[in-house]
Design an enzyme around this catalytic site. Structure first.
Site, PDB file in Angstrom:
ATOM      1  N   HIS A   1       0.857  -1.183   0.000  1.00 16.36           N
ATOM      2  CA  HIS A   1       0.000   0.000   0.000  1.00 16.36           C
ATOM      3  C   HIS A   1       0.895   1.236   0.000  1.00 16.36           C
ATOM      4  O   HIS A   1       2.062   1.163   0.376  1.00 16.36           O
ATOM      5  CB  HIS A   1      -0.941  -0.029   1.205  1.00 16.36           C
ATOM      6  CG  HIS A   1      -2.025  -1.057   1.065  1.00 16.36           C
ATOM      7  ND1 HIS A   1      -3.349  -0.769   1.261  1.00 16.36           N
ATOM      8  CD2 HIS A   1      -1.976  -2.372   0.740  1.00 16.36           C
ATOM      9  CE1 HIS A   1      -4.080  -1.860   1.067  1.00 16.36           C
ATOM     10  NE2 HIS A   1      -3.253  -2.843   0.754  1.00 16.36           N
TER      11      HIS A   1
ATOM     12  N   CYS B   1      -7.768  -0.555   3.426  1.00 18.02           N
ATOM     13  CA  CYS B   1      -8.176  -1.700   4.248  1.00 18.02           C
ATOM     14  C   CYS B   1      -9.168  -1.201   5.293  1.00 18.02           C
ATOM     15  O   CYS B   1      -8.843  -0.288   6.059  1.00 18.02           O
ATOM     16  CB  CYS B   1      -6.971  -2.348   4.931  1.00 18.02           C
ATOM     17  SG  CYS B   1      -7.462  -3.727   5.990  1.00 18.02           S
TER      18      CYS B   1
END
Length: 292
Positions: free
Chosen positions: A207, A238
């Site tokens: 990420h 997330c």
């Protein structure tokens, strides 16, 4: 000889699941079609989780049915338990993914059980899937940090990855879920895991919270990894990782790999088109921040 890198496109699952908008099935199908047209051959199609918890993934079975009989592309789906597996099998899934964590706290927040309990849950799922001829991919989250615990012991990352591989996962994806890793840490983590799991069976999943994802991928490529997860347009994050931003953008990964001389089979202009389509559908203006 030109080396190949396989890109696993996670936009339709990991990307969309943390976006506020819930896209209809028809839009998700078109998004996947555009990703296939761009040359991607592994695309996460969705997940069989509770639609109450993750409404963005409702009707994944209908999405899968739209591609029934399609050759040349793998459409893995995430399953959290045996109930999810049964639904995936009924929908014709030929590949599933299971999601473990190197962080006890994150495991409890994400799948409501400890790491040890997660493996008790995974074992019959993997056994049944493999008996049905369904491939299983494993994920390890929080490999470079946890939103609840901070630093995660490297030994625990290695242990979880090793256990997923031993369980029968053909590939284990190592995820920097909150995007806090830097290249040296990413390199050390991959090197340690590769001592127990063959490099050819490892993938990386970064990420981009700290804008280090591409640098981390470069470091891992130098170590020998040849499978990279990414999301068109950098979509997603997330839902159980406060502060985490989106996945590394597929178009950025393709740009890096093209520049390094790797073969991906992916057309970056077509990926940009898929990203624009998804961003527009999500009300994000339709134009990712990356230049074509």
């Amino acid at each position: 000889m030109v080396e190949q890198v396989r890109i696993v496109e996670v936009g339709p699952r990991d990307g969309l699941q943390n976006e506020a908008a819930v896209l209809p099935v028809e839009t998700r199908v078109v998004f996947i079609e555009k990703l296939i047209a761009a040359g991607l051959t592994t695309i996460e199609a969705g997940s069989f989780v509770s639609p109450r918890r993750v409404p963005q993934m409702a009707d994944t079975a209908v999405v899968l049915k739209a591609f029934e009989g399609r050759r040349g592309v793998s459409l893995p789906v995430l399953v959290p338990n045996m109930t999810g597996l049964e639904a995936a099998l009924a929908a014709g899934a030929r590949e599933i993914a299971i999601f473990g964590s190197a962080s006890e706290s994150f495991s409890r927040k994400n799948i409501n059980c400890s790491i040890a309990e997660s493996f008790e849950r995974f074992a019959p799922v993997v056994e049944r899937a493999r008996a049905e001829g369904v491939a299983v991919r494993g994920y390890v989250s929080c490999v470079l940090g946890c939103p609840y615990e901070g630093a995660v012991p490297l030994a625990r990352v290695v242990d979880v990855a090793k256990r997923l591989f031993a369980l029968g996962c053909y590939e284990v994806s190592l995820g920097d879920t909150i995007g806090v890793g830097a290249p040296n840490a990413a390199r050390a983590m991959l090197r340690a895991v590769a001592e127990c799991v063959p490099m050819k069976s490892l993938a990386v999943h970064f990420h981009d919270t700290k804008r280090q994802a591409v640098a981390n991928i470069y470091a891992c490529l130098e170590e020998g990894v040849r499978v990279i997860d990414s999301s068109a347009g950098g979509l997603g994050g997330c839902p159980y990782a406060p502060g985490a931003s989106g996945n590394v953008a597929t178009e950025d990964v393709v740009y890096l790999l093209d520049g390094l001389g790797f073969e991906t089979g992916v057309d970056r202009a077509a990926i940009m088109e898929a990203a624009r389509f998804a961003c527009e559908a999500l009300g994000k203006g339709g134009v990712p921040r990356r230049a074509p």
